[in-house]
Design a protein around this motif. Structure first.
Motif, short mmCIF file in Angstrom:
data_model
loop_
_atom_site.label_atom_id
_atom_site.label_comp_id
_atom_site.label_asym_id
_atom_site.label_seq_id
_atom_site.Cartn_x
_atom_site.Cartn_y
_atom_site.Cartn_z
N GLU A 33 0.83 -1.20 0.00
CA GLU A 33 0.00 0.00 0.00
C GLU A 33 0.87 1.25 0.00
N ASP A 34 0.50 2.21 -0.83
CA ASP A 34 1.20 3.50 -0.99
C ASP A 34 2.52 3.38 -1.74
N GLN A 35 2.86 2.21 -2.25
CA GLN A 35 4.10 2.08 -3.04
C GLN A 35 3.95 2.83 -4.34
N HIS A 36 5.02 3.48 -4.76
CA HIS A 36 5.05 4.27 -6.00
C HIS A 36 5.02 3.32 -7.20
N GLU A 48 2.96 11.33 -9.12
CA GLU A 48 3.21 9.95 -8.75
C GLU A 48 1.89 9.24 -8.50
N PRO A 50 0.34 6.12 -6.58
CA PRO A 50 0.63 5.10 -5.58
C PRO A 50 -0.35 3.93 -5.68
N SER A 51 0.01 2.84 -5.03
CA SER A 51 -0.89 1.69 -4.96
C SER A 51 -1.82 1.87 -3.76
N PRO A 52 -3.13 1.67 -3.94
CA PRO A 52 -4.05 1.83 -2.81
C PRO A 52 -4.07 0.64 -1.88
#
Length: 435
Positions: A33-36, A48, A50-52
């Protein structure tokens, strides 16, 4: 397991499409989660994505340089739970797995004969290497004309070493050749091929570099500026000996507490004062509406070189800043642009731009106007040269100002008078502090 589809986000401001600039993940990668995941670009800024949630990447929805509509599928994840689509992960898994394997695997070599396969299964494990040399990775086998995957830095290094990348095994995603692959090849003596690494070996490599992302935006803006604006340039020499002495003295007295001063805040202050008498130069020209807007405020564009290309962050209300506040502001907006942290409102709205190449500034230049502004002031390299003063040859610090103007709005006489006013302020720096 379920499928979660991440779509191109709605960035607002009426933006309907974005350009996909780069991926930070590949099919098969596990993400948190939150990874770019990716970078996308609008007309104003890079954003950017991010992954939810946590998951595994099944597929990517586009390639760098592709223009995608807001709401289009960007990334497809396999996640725990139901996901956000009615498609069954169970039904889609074989197809997704196949696409992931295709994307992640290097181009396979021709299949070995059955006898060779049987022999390899029966062969004993190789003896451990006892010498100091590292074992060399097996030479990669690629089809004729197939181009190995590698970054520009790896390609440059391979050229310097005289290494044919087609013979190097790549351990990265999709067979990408990394720096440590070159190290392994060199450790095994592979650098001796292709002329033994001689700098005189013939080179025949070519590389096609797509013009995408910020580089494409820069190209479009420069082309538009030169197409629409009839530029003319004016170069003037300035004696900055007293200014440089003042700058060094101020840094000695106040540098530790208030920060070091470069020449740019002095030039910015000189421009602010001179523009009061030349309002037609602190302006923006809407050539479609046929209207020039003159500004009392000086919103100073600061041309800044970044790793991805030239950007022009904006220092708002330079007319209200003293030398140290101006210096801090220039440093702040330039650093924000270099690190990709400049907000969108600081990347537009300038009324005049300053550009400097510092020590690389050369003797003169012809800077391109930052459309829709009507003027840009460029700073060239400062050098010590002999001058005649009072019949004596003395050493002086000299610097050229190279400026360009929009001839539809600014007459040549006004441009010359404006630069002469800036010159007078810089050559007598006490005037910078007199209202």
């Amino acid at each position: 397991m379920g499928i979660y589809v991440i779509r191109v986000p709605d960035i607002g401001e009426g933006i309907a499409e974005v350009e996909l600039v780069s991926w930070h993940v590949q099919p098969g990668d596990s993400v948190t989660e939150d990874q770019h995941l990716a970078d996308v670009m609008t007309d104003k800024a890079t954003v950017e994505v991010p992954s939810p949630m946590h998951g595994r990447v099944l597929s990517l929805g586009g390639s760098p340089g592709q223009v995608m509509a807001v709401g289009a599928e960007l990334v497809r994840l396999e996640v725990d739970g139901e996901g956000n689509t009615s498609e069954s992960a169970v039904h889609k898994a074989p197809e997704a797995t196949h696409s992931v394997a295709q994307a992640a695997a290097p181009t396979p070599a021709a299949p070995a004969p059955a006898a060779a396969v049987d022999a390899s299964r029966a062969a004993p494990a190789p003896a451990p290497v006892r010498s100091g040399a590292a074992p060399r990775a097996p030479a990669a086998v690629r089809k004729e004309g197939e181009r190995p995957l590698a970054s520009p830095a790896v390609r440059r290094r391979a050229l310097d070493l005289g290494v044919d990348l087609r013979r190097v095994h790549g351990s990265g995603p999709a067979g990408r050749i990394e720096h440590h692959d070159l190290d392994a090849w060199a450790a095994g003596g592979g650098q001796a091929q292709a002329g033994g690494g001689s700098q005189y070996v013939e080179r025949h490599g070519e590389e096609q570099v797509p013009v995408i992302g910020l580089r494409r935006k820069i190209a479009q803006k420069m082309q538009e500026a030169k197409r629409r604006i009839p530029h003319f340039s004016y170069v003037e020499e300035v004696d900055v000996t007293e200014l440089e002495q003042l700058r060094q003295r101020l840094n000695q007295i106040h540098g530790a507490a208030r920060g070091k001063l470069t020449l740019l805040p002095f030039l910015a202050r000189a421009m602010v004062l001179a523009l009061r008498d030349f309002p037609q130069i602190n302006a923006r020209y809407d050539d479609e509406a046929g209207q020039v807007t003159r500004y009392e405020a000086v919103h100073l564009g600061v041309a800044t070189q970044t790793d991805t290309g030239l950007m022009v962050p904006v220092l708002r209300h330079a007319e209200a800043l003293d030398l140290w506040a101006c210096a801090a502001g220039i440093a702040r907006v330039a650093e924000a642009a270099r690190t990709g942290r400049a907000p969108r409102e600081e990347l537009s709205g300038s009324t005049i731009t300053i550009t400097s190449l510092g020590a690389l500034g050369g003797i003169a230049s012809t800077p391109v106007i930052n459309h829709p502004e009507v003027a840009i002031v460029g700073v060239n390299r400062m050098v010590e040269r002999p001058m005649l003063r009072g019949g004596q040859v003395v050493a002086r610090q000299l610097m050229n100002l190279s400026s360009s103007f929009d001839h539809r709005v600014v007459d040549g006489m006004d441009a010359a008078r404006f630069i002469q006013a800036v010159r007078a302020l810089l050559e007598t720096p006490a005037l910078l502090f007199v209202e």
